[in-house]
Design a protein around this motif. Structure first.
Motif, PDB file in Angstrom:
ATOM      1  N   VAL A   1       0.882  -1.164   0.000  1.00 39.11           N
ATOM      2  CA  VAL A   1       0.000   0.000   0.000  1.00 39.11           C
ATOM      3  C   VAL A   1       0.923   1.218   0.000  1.00 39.11           C
ATOM      4  O   VAL A   1       1.676   1.432   0.949  1.00 39.11           O
ATOM      5  CB  VAL A   1      -0.930   0.027   1.219  1.00 39.11           C
ATOM      6  N   ARG A   2       0.903   1.971  -1.075  1.00 43.67           N
ATOM      7  CA  ARG A   2       1.826   3.105  -1.248  1.00 43.67           C
ATOM      8  C   ARG A   2       1.077   4.424  -1.030  1.00 43.67           C
ATOM      9  O   ARG A   2       0.129   4.736  -1.746  1.00 43.67           O
ATOM     10  CB  ARG A   2       2.449   3.078  -2.636  1.00 43.67           C
ATOM     11  N   VAL A   3       1.508   5.161  -0.025  1.00 50.59           N
ATOM     12  CA  VAL A   3       0.927   6.470   0.261  1.00 50.59           C
ATOM     13  C   VAL A   3       1.939   7.533  -0.160  1.00 50.59           C
ATOM     14  O   VAL A   3       3.096   7.505   0.287  1.00 50.59           O
ATOM     15  CB  VAL A   3       0.578   6.625   1.749  1.00 50.59           C
ATOM     16  N   THR A   4       1.514   8.442  -1.009  1.00 49.31           N
ATOM     17  CA  THR A   4       2.383   9.512  -1.497  1.00 49.31           C
ATOM     18  C   THR A   4       1.862  10.850  -1.008  1.00 49.31           C
ATOM     19  O   THR A   4       0.679  11.158  -1.151  1.00 49.31           O
ATOM     20  CB  THR A   4       2.439   9.515  -3.035  1.00 49.31           C
ATOM     21  N   TYR A   5       2.756  11.613  -0.408  1.00 54.04           N
ATOM     22  CA  TYR A   5       2.439  12.959   0.071  1.00 54.04           C
ATOM     23  C   TYR A   5       3.116  13.964  -0.865  1.00 54.04           C
ATOM     24  O   TYR A   5       4.353  14.013  -0.939  1.00 54.04           O
ATOM     25  CB  TYR A   5       2.947  13.160   1.496  1.00 54.04           C
ATOM     26  N   LYS A   6       2.315  14.735  -1.566  1.00 56.68           N
ATOM     27  CA  LYS A   6       2.852  15.739  -2.485  1.00 56.68           C
ATOM     28  C   LYS A   6       2.934  17.085  -1.777  1.00 56.68           C
ATOM     29  O   LYS A   6       2.158  17.384  -0.875  1.00 56.68           O
ATOM     30  CB  LYS A   6       1.961  15.834  -3.715  1.00 56.68           C
ATOM     31  N   SER A   7       3.876  17.900  -2.207  1.00 60.97           N
ATOM     32  CA  SER A   7       4.033  19.206  -1.578  1.00 60.97           C
ATOM     33  C   SER A   7       2.943  20.159  -2.069  1.00 60.97           C
ATOM     34  O   SER A   7       2.563  20.123  -3.242  1.00 60.97           O
ATOM     35  CB  SER A   7       5.412  19.785  -1.881  1.00 60.97           C
ATOM     36  N   PRO A   8       2.424  21.016  -1.190  1.00 61.92           N
ATOM     37  CA  PRO A   8       1.382  21.969  -1.590  1.00 61.92           C
ATOM     38  C   PRO A   8       1.963  23.109  -2.416  1.00 61.92           C
ATOM     39  O   PRO A   8       3.187  23.320  -2.433  1.00 61.92           O
ATOM     40  CB  PRO A   8       0.833  22.460  -0.254  1.00 61.92           C
ATOM     41  N   PRO A   9       1.126  23.862  -3.112  1.00 61.00           N
ATOM     42  CA  PRO A   9       1.610  25.018  -3.885  1.00 61.00           C
ATOM     43  C   PRO A   9       2.382  25.988  -3.001  1.00 61.00           C
ATOM     44  O   PRO A   9       2.033  26.239  -1.856  1.00 61.00           O
ATOM     45  CB  PRO A   9       0.315  25.654  -4.404  1.00 61.00           C
ATOM     46  N   GLY A  10       3.482  26.513  -3.559  1.00 63.17           N
ATOM     47  CA  GLY A  10       4.301  27.467  -2.822  1.00 63.17           C
ATOM     48  C   GLY A  10       5.370  26.837  -1.971  1.00 63.17           C
ATOM     49  O   GLY A  10       6.197  27.535  -1.380  1.00 63.17           O
ATOM     50  N   SER A  11       5.388  25.492  -1.901  1.00 65.12           N
ATOM     51  CA  SER A  11       6.377  24.790  -1.091  1.00 65.12           C
ATOM     52  C   SER A  11       7.531  24.311  -1.957  1.00 65.12           C
ATOM     53  O   SER A  11       7.343  23.957  -3.122  1.00 65.12           O
ATOM     54  CB  SER A  11       5.740  23.600  -0.380  1.00 65.12           C
ATOM     55  N   THR A  12       8.718  24.293  -1.394  1.00 66.25           N
ATOM     56  CA  THR A  12       9.896  23.781  -2.092  1.00 66.25           C
ATOM     57  C   THR A  12      10.244  22.367  -1.638  1.00 66.25           C
ATOM     58  O   THR A  12      11.267  21.816  -2.039  1.00 66.25           O
ATOM     59  CB  THR A  12      11.106  24.701  -1.849  1.00 66.25           C
ATOM     60  N   GLU A  13       9.395  21.765  -0.828  1.00 68.28           N
ATOM     61  CA  GLU A  13       9.673  20.437  -0.291  1.00 68.28           C
ATOM     62  C   GLU A  13       9.501  19.350  -1.351  1.00 68.28           C
ATOM     63  O   GLU A  13       8.680  19.469  -2.252  1.00 68.28           O
ATOM     64  CB  GLU A  13       8.744  20.136   0.885  1.00 68.28           C
ATOM     65  N   GLN A  14      10.271  18.289  -1.192  1.00 78.93           N
ATOM     66  CA  GLN A  14      10.103  17.103  -2.014  1.00 78.93           C
ATOM     67  C   GLN A  14       9.009  16.212  -1.409  1.00 78.93           C
ATOM     68  O   GLN A  14       8.740  16.264  -0.206  1.00 78.93           O
ATOM     69  CB  GLN A  14      11.410  16.325  -2.093  1.00 78.93           C
ATOM     70  N   GLU A  15       8.393  15.394  -2.229  1.00 76.71           N
ATOM     71  CA  GLU A  15       7.327  14.536  -1.742  1.00 76.71           C
ATOM     72  C   GLU A  15       7.877  13.433  -0.832  1.00 76.71           C
ATOM     73  O   GLU A  15       9.085  13.164  -0.807  1.00 76.71           O
ATOM     74  CB  GLU A  15       6.573  13.909  -2.917  1.00 76.71           C
ATOM     75  N   ILE A  16       6.972  12.808  -0.099  1.00 75.87           N
ATOM     76  CA  ILE A  16       7.298  11.653   0.737  1.00 75.87           C
ATOM     77  C   ILE A  16       6.521  10.463   0.199  1.00 75.87           C
ATOM     78  O   ILE A  16       5.317  10.565  -0.062  1.00 75.87           O
ATOM     79  CB  ILE A  16       6.918  11.885   2.213  1.00 75.87           C
ATOM     80  N   ILE A  17       7.195   9.338   0.023  1.00 77.19           N
ATOM     81  CA  ILE A  17       6.546   8.101  -0.400  1.00 77.19           C
ATOM     82  C   ILE A  17       6.719   7.077   0.719  1.00 77.19           C
ATOM     83  O   ILE A  17       7.845   6.830   1.174  1.00 77.19           O
ATOM     84  CB  ILE A  17       7.161   7.557  -1.700  1.00 77.19           C
ATOM     85  N   ILE A  18       5.611   6.508   1.152  1.00 79.55           N
ATOM     86  CA  ILE A  18       5.672   5.498   2.207  1.00 79.55           C
ATOM     87  C   ILE A  18       5.083   4.208   1.661  1.00 79.55           C
ATOM     88  O   ILE A  18       3.911   4.158   1.274  1.00 79.55           O
ATOM     89  CB  ILE A  18       4.929   5.950   3.469  1.00 79.55           C
ATOM     90  N   ASN A  19       5.908   3.169   1.620  1.00 82.72           N
ATOM     91  CA  ASN A  19       5.487   1.849   1.150  1.00 82.72           C
ATOM     92  C   ASN A  19       5.211   0.950   2.353  1.00 82.72           C
ATOM     93  O   ASN A  19       6.143   0.578   3.083  1.00 82.72           O
ATOM     94  CB  ASN A  19       6.567   1.208   0.277  1.00 82.72           C
ATOM     95  N   TYR A  20       3.949   0.622   2.564  1.00 80.31           N
ATOM     96  CA  TYR A  20       3.579  -0.354   3.590  1.00 80.31           C
ATOM     97  C   TYR A  20       3.562  -1.710   2.892  1.00 80.31           C
ATOM     98  O   TYR A  20       2.655  -2.023   2.111  1.00 80.31           O
ATOM     99  CB  TYR A  20       2.218  -0.010   4.181  1.00 80.31           C
ATOM    100  N   THR A  21       4.588  -2.505   3.163  1.00 84.17           N
ATOM    101  CA  THR A  21       4.848  -3.731   2.394  1.00 84.17           C
ATOM    102  C   THR A  21       4.578  -4.970   3.232  1.00 84.17           C
ATOM    103  O   THR A  21       5.058  -5.075   4.370  1.00 84.17           O
ATOM    104  CB  THR A  21       6.311  -3.758   1.922  1.00 84.17           C
ATOM    105  N   GLN A  22       3.816  -5.899   2.682  1.00 81.56           N
ATOM    106  CA  GLN A  22       3.585  -7.167   3.385  1.00 81.56           C
ATOM    107  C   GLN A  22       4.831  -8.031   3.245  1.00 81.56           C
ATOM    108  O   GLN A  22       5.300  -8.289   2.135  1.00 81.56           O
ATOM    109  CB  GLN A  22       2.384  -7.895   2.797  1.00 81.56           C
ATOM    110  N   ILE A  23       5.374  -8.490   4.365  1.00 81.78           N
ATOM    111  CA  ILE A  23       6.604  -9.279   4.336  1.00 81.78           C
ATOM    112  C   ILE A  23       6.313 -10.707   4.810  1.00 81.78           C
ATOM    113  O   ILE A  23       5.463 -10.940   5.664  1.00 81.78           O
ATOM    114  CB  ILE A  23       7.729  -8.645   5.175  1.00 81.78           C
TER     115      ILE A  23
END
Length: 417
Positions: A309-331
């Motif tokens: 389950v991959r959750v991606t957080y994109k930066s809002p307008p006006g932000s210089t931040e890079q996105e965050i990707i979180i992979n919830y992986t079944q092991i």
């Protein structure tokens, strides 16, 4: 079912401060507060967010998170340890129906030391965020709690001043709580000391069952997000390995083990609360849900580690931040993606799982890959739980039951009998 959510602004104590100092300063604070938050409905939980407000001794504005990891995870560990100790002595449940769900993150109050282009715009810098970004974020609280004393009043004033100058409407009501001796911050910030790795990492992994998420899990997950250093040039990638259902069939009180989907959802909901501080004025086209700034993708491919389950957080307008990707992986084994993804460069674990970290690095060496840097979070300290108690063993066991998935399952099973 979840009840209301409250906020506590708590001045973080100095570098490497031990559990006794935390107890002296804040035992009375939590003794007073936790009793106020017990939900009347015994099937629900109340939530308490705690913003640990840094003192100048942390020098975080100019220092990488890898360097400061040991110090920052220590402040998280000591705060969580004290909370667990107080809850134990008052017989208050944590992360259990009829109890309290407590979450810690870190607030940087020295906005004048940060580049002005990022002040108030650190939406994706969690679990460390400047106080302006936090005030402007899409958080909703019933009550704001603060501690009495000069430091607590100064931090509360900063919070309320930012609210009054940037937001419409009245802030939530404020309640001041007692605290111990006055908090004195060092006049000259000491140089940060870190025994572990100092390399910054964009791709960090952690693994666990995360069954019935509790404070021990929260500390581990917060440390994982902390270890992934925000970069202006590349996204942060967090891999959270969650043990598959087939490996948990022999667990004690197995009928109460949560499904993989339930464990993933609870883990993701907690991580979301300490990672993303999106502004409350997001427009529909940039909303922080659904198909906007926060998106969720369900991946199910053949082979090991294929269910994600991959959750991606994109930066809002006006932000210089890079996105965050979180992979919830079944092991399905003790290694997970750490031996199938060569780009992971660091792992977060506890002292109890050091052997697993070594086994992972041994496998990576066999493949000719770079070994993972290891970040270790501390074990919650039960020492204050036995203070002034004639039955120290019983008190310590009670403390440990607050951070045990097995104990939570046992209690849930008893309810069904």
């Amino acid at each position: 079912m979840t009840g209301g959510t409250s906020l506590l602004l708590l001045p973080a104590l100095g570098l490497s401060t031990g559990v006794r100092s935390w107890q002296s300063s804040y035992k009375s604070t939590f003794s007073s507060l936790l009793l106020k938050l017990i939900p009347q409905d015994k099937t629900s939980t109340s939530r308490l967010d705690i913003g640990l407000v840094l003192s100048p001794s942390y020098s975080i504005s100019t220092t990488s998170r890898s360097t400061l990891f040991g110090q920052l995870q220590n402040v998280l560990k000591q705060a969580y340890s004290l909370i667990t100790s107080v809850a134990t002595s008052q017989r208050i449940d944590l992360d259990f129906p009829g109890g309290i769900d407590i979450r810690l993150f870190i607030l940087e109050p020295r906005v004048d030391e940060l580049p002005q282009k990022v002040v108030g715009k650190q939406s994706l810098s969690g679990p460390v965020v400047d106080i302006d970004t936090f005030v402007l974020s899409d958080r909703s609280y019933n009550t704001i709690y603060s501690v009495e004393g000069e430091t607590g009043e100064a931090q509360l004033k900063q919070f309320l001043t930012t609210w009054g100058s940037r937001l419409k409407g009245e802030p939530p009501p404020v309640v001041r709580l007692p605290s111990g001796p006055a908090i004195i911050n060092p006049a000259e910030p000491p140089s940060p000391v870190q025994d572990g790795p100092v390399t910054d990492h964009a791709s960090v992994a952690v693994g666990g069952t995360f069954d019935h998420l509790h404070i021990g899990h929260k500390l581990l997950l917060t440390g994982t997000i902390l270890a992934a250093h925000p970069s202006p040039t590349q996204p942060r990638l967090i891999t959270v390995g969650i043990t598959g259902d087939e490996l948990l069939v022999s667990k004690k009180y197995g009928s109460q083990v949560e499904s993989w989907s339930a464990r993933q959802e609870r883990t993701a909901e907690f991580v979301d609360s300490i990672v993303a501080f999106y502004p409350r004025k997001a427009s529909p086209s940039t909303s922080a849900n659904g198909n906007g700034l926060r998106t969720t993708e369900y991946i199910d491919e053949p082979g090991p580690n294929g269910k994600v389950v991959r959750v991606t957080y994109k930066s809002p307008p006006g932000s210089t931040e890079q996105e965050i990707i979180i992979n919830y992986t079944q092991i399905s084994d003790p290694f997970g993606p750490t031996i199938t993804d060569p780009n992971i460069s660091a792992i977060v674990l506890s002292a109890e799982t050091r052997a697993g970290g070594k086994a992972i690095n041994d496998k990576r060496k066999e493949k000719g890959w770079r070994e993972l840097d290891v970040f270790e979070v501390g074990i919650l300290d039960a020492s204050t739980a036995s203070e002034d108690d004639s039955d120290a063993v019983s008190k310590t066991e009670s403390f440990e039951s607050k951070i045990s998935s097995t104990e939570i399952r046992r209690r849930l099973q008893e309810r069904t009998q």
